[in-house]
Design a protein around this motif. Structure first.
Motif: not given
Ligand SMILES: [Zn+2]
Length: 448
Positions: A275, A277, A282, A331, A333, A335
């Motif tokens: 992603c 980051q 993922h 994470c 982000c 997710r």
């Protein structure tokens, strides 16, 4: 201005998917929401899918009916993921030996989507995806693509292995209006073709580039050595090979672009990707259940993957022969999808030291391919426990200091008992699928 893009995105692509009978957009919307579910919720959903898959396989797939019978496995008795993780694994030779028996009797082969993989051993596997599974996999790829900013209908440059049968008028028209890819065959990355490709990029002006990790690196070196400036690429999706840290730095520096690393394969499609980051990859956990056997954040473990969507030819605990480390923390982000930390490539790419250690080829590649001056490309073949054969494509900078650095690097990783020789070659052979292989082990795993 790119006039075709809105047409491709809103008219040609939806039309083409409707003709195939896939409702990809609806699945993409679901996946865009479910990526933010909590890890617990994601695991619960995976377990329900697994239960369904096991019951279905037992009823409709002769191979699993026999296997479960032999092992006394009753799908409805499996009450947790831990119990599921004790079921027998599916190996590549199981697939080769049971291709017909692995097909579900719910479908006619004629209505399935055939897939053929090269496979590390060179013997192709013949696989089939159901139509719904195919739509899901398309949608999953689209969701992961979006993390890099890419959406369908955008122009994309692609460094890829040979794509036979691509050059019909119909395929060209489809590419012009729908997929919009500019292709460079990685089997032909010589001076002339690379220059032509760069010219085409300048003319076509795609903002996205997709390619095999090592081919991207070679193209970056090519741009650097020819003093070619910014090509206007914004994001680069690196896939199909392990991307090393050194390669990543070089590619990002030369292209002035952000890299999104990705891991996937022909038999499962998208497995995991980075992603925004860039902290690990993922997993596409709505469609796959990924186990990392005996691995953790530092120690690579063997990947075992269950395909949760393809019930036409179920892969239950498939031993893909790749290794990875994992993250167990969330994470930044937001997710909830689990993350692989780093990929280490195929278990067959490991090298062994005379003093009994095992080294992943990819983890030491930068030290030979990047840190030694004058090395354009390098390949190491282990032909005995105490002998390595290096094949080197040199540049003009290769000299005494390169050899001295070599003499220092080999014992640093392999110990003093390791011998080696060096062969200078014009180019290194790619695999049949246009991939680069740094390490090749010709010896059996030593027994300890
Ligand atoms: Zn993330």
């Amino acid at each position: 201005m790119d006039l075709i893009r809105p047409l491709a995105q809103h008219i040609f692509l939806p039309l083409s998917r409707r003709r195939e009978g896939f409702n990809t957009s609806a699945i993409v919307r679901e996946l865009e929401a479910s990526q933010f579910f909590s890890p617990e919720e994601i695991r619960d959903n995976q377990f329900s899918r697994i239960k369904q898959l096991l019951t279905d396989a037992c009823r409709h797939v002769p191979y699993y009916r026999r296997l479960f019978d032999e092992h006394g496995i009753v799908p409805r008795d499996i009450s947790s993921l831990q119990e599921f993780e004790k079921l027998p694994m599916l190996t590549k030779s199981d697939i080769r030996d049971n291709q017909q028996e692995l097909l579900s009797d719910k479908y006619n082969v004629g209505e399935l989507i055939p897939k053929k993989t090269g496979g590390s051993t060179g013997v192709p596997l013949h696989l089939y995806w159901g139509r719904e599974a195919t739509a899901f996999k398309q949608a999953a790829t689209q969701r992961h693509d979006a993390w890099s900013g890419y959406s369908p209908g955008e122009k994309l440059a692609q460094l890829w292995g040979a794509d036979a049968g691509h050059d019909t008028l119909r395929a060209r028209l489809y590419n012009f209006l729908v997929t919009r890819r500019l292709l460079l065959d990685t089997l032909e990355m010589d001076e002339e073709n690379s220059l032509a490709f760069v010219d085409k990029i300048k003319h076509y002006r795609p903002r996205y580039l997709l390619g095999h990790a090592h081919s991207l690196y070679i193209l970056a070196l090519f741009l650097e050595s020819h003093d070619i400036g910014d090509l206007g690429i914004r994001s680069i999706i690196s896939t199909a090979e392990v991307l090393t840290e050194g390669e990543r730095r070089k590619i990002e520096e030369i292209f002035h672009a952000e890299i999104f690393n990705r891991y996937g394969c022909e038999e499962l499609s998208m497995v995991a990707s980075e992603c925004e980051q860039h902290e690990g990859l993922h997993v596409c956990a709505e469609g796959l259940y990924v186990e990392v056997i005996d691995g953790d954040e530092d120690k690579p473990g063997e990947l075992v993957i269950t395909d949760l969507v393809n019930d036409a030819m179920p892969f239950i605990r498939y031993k893909i022969e790749d290794t990875a480390t994992i993250y167990t923390t969330p994470c930044a982000c937001g997710r909830g999808l689990p993350r692989l930390k780093k990929l280490f490539g195929r278990s067959s790419d490991f090298l062994y030291t005379p003093d009994g250690r095992m080294l992943s080829g990819i983890s030491i590649m930068d030290h030979f391919a990047i840190d030694i001056p004058g090395v354009w490309q390098v390949q190491v073949i282990q032909d005995a426990l105490d002998h390595l054969h290096f094949k080197i494509v040199q540049t003009e900078q290769f000299g005494e200091s390169s050899l001295a650095k070599f003499a220092e690097t080999v014992p640093r990783f392999f110990g003093r008992e390791m011998h080696y020789d060096v062969e200078y070659v014009e180019s290194l052979p790619m695999t049949a699928r246009g991939k680069y292989q740094f390490a090749i082990s010709k010896i059996d795993k030593p027994n300890r």
